[in-house]
Design an enzyme around this catalytic site. Sequence first.
Site, short mmCIF file in Angstrom:
data_model
loop_
_atom_site.label_atom_id
_atom_site.label_comp_id
_atom_site.label_asym_id
_atom_site.label_seq_id
_atom_site.Cartn_x
_atom_site.Cartn_y
_atom_site.Cartn_z
N ASP A 1 -3.91 -7.97 2.49
CA ASP A 1 -2.72 -7.25 2.91
C ASP A 1 -2.90 -5.75 2.71
OD1 ASP A 1 -2.67 -7.50 0.13
OD2 ASP A 1 -0.55 -8.02 0.02
N ILE A 2 -3.41 -5.36 1.54
CA ILE A 2 -3.48 -3.94 1.20
C ILE A 2 -4.74 -3.64 0.38
CG2 ILE A 2 -2.09 -4.27 -0.89
CD1 ILE A 2 -0.85 -1.47 -0.32
N ASP B 1 -5.55 -0.92 -2.19
CA ASP B 1 -4.90 0.11 -3.00
C ASP B 1 -5.99 0.83 -3.79
OD1 ASP B 1 -3.28 1.63 -4.65
OD2 ASP B 1 -1.86 0.02 -5.02
#
Length: 179
Positions: A102-103, A105
């Site tokens: 999803d991400i 970071d």
Amino acid sequence: MNQINPALERILVSEEEISQRVIELADQISEDFKDVKRLYIVGILKGAFIFMADLTRKLSIPHVVDFMALSSYGKSTESGAVRILMDLREPIENQHVLIVEDIVDTGQTLQYLNRILMGRNPASLHTCALVRKVGQSVNIPVDYLGFDIPDVWVVGYGLDYADKFRTLPYVAELKRDSF
């Protein structure tokens, strides 16, 4: 209809932008893997499930779907200590593998996954992420990227805060006073 939840600062990536980008990513992945017998797609739970579902429905190539669940030790990923909570159901040796996140970071989770899965001798290993925060601390390549976003707390389209906002159809910035 135009109002967003008061806990949200602003919408960063609209539902329409996500839909269009998912189609573009699926087309690119389908083209890049058109000569592969089967693509083994690994979704990272919980956050990637919505993105992965939409992405895989748009693929025009043979593929299978599996999942992994990971957890960081402690409250943050700063230590880089990641552990596997749920592993793959079958070996990936000699298979073409695409990790769907999803991400990105800090990039440490993806770095950990790359190291672990490369040790299982796949034919190839690639990465796909919906969003990547600008200024990530670990320089990990993402082969298929949806969007670069600012370094703010985001929710929606699989991303959550304390298990809230995960099913929003867009990616939004969470107000600082909301967490």
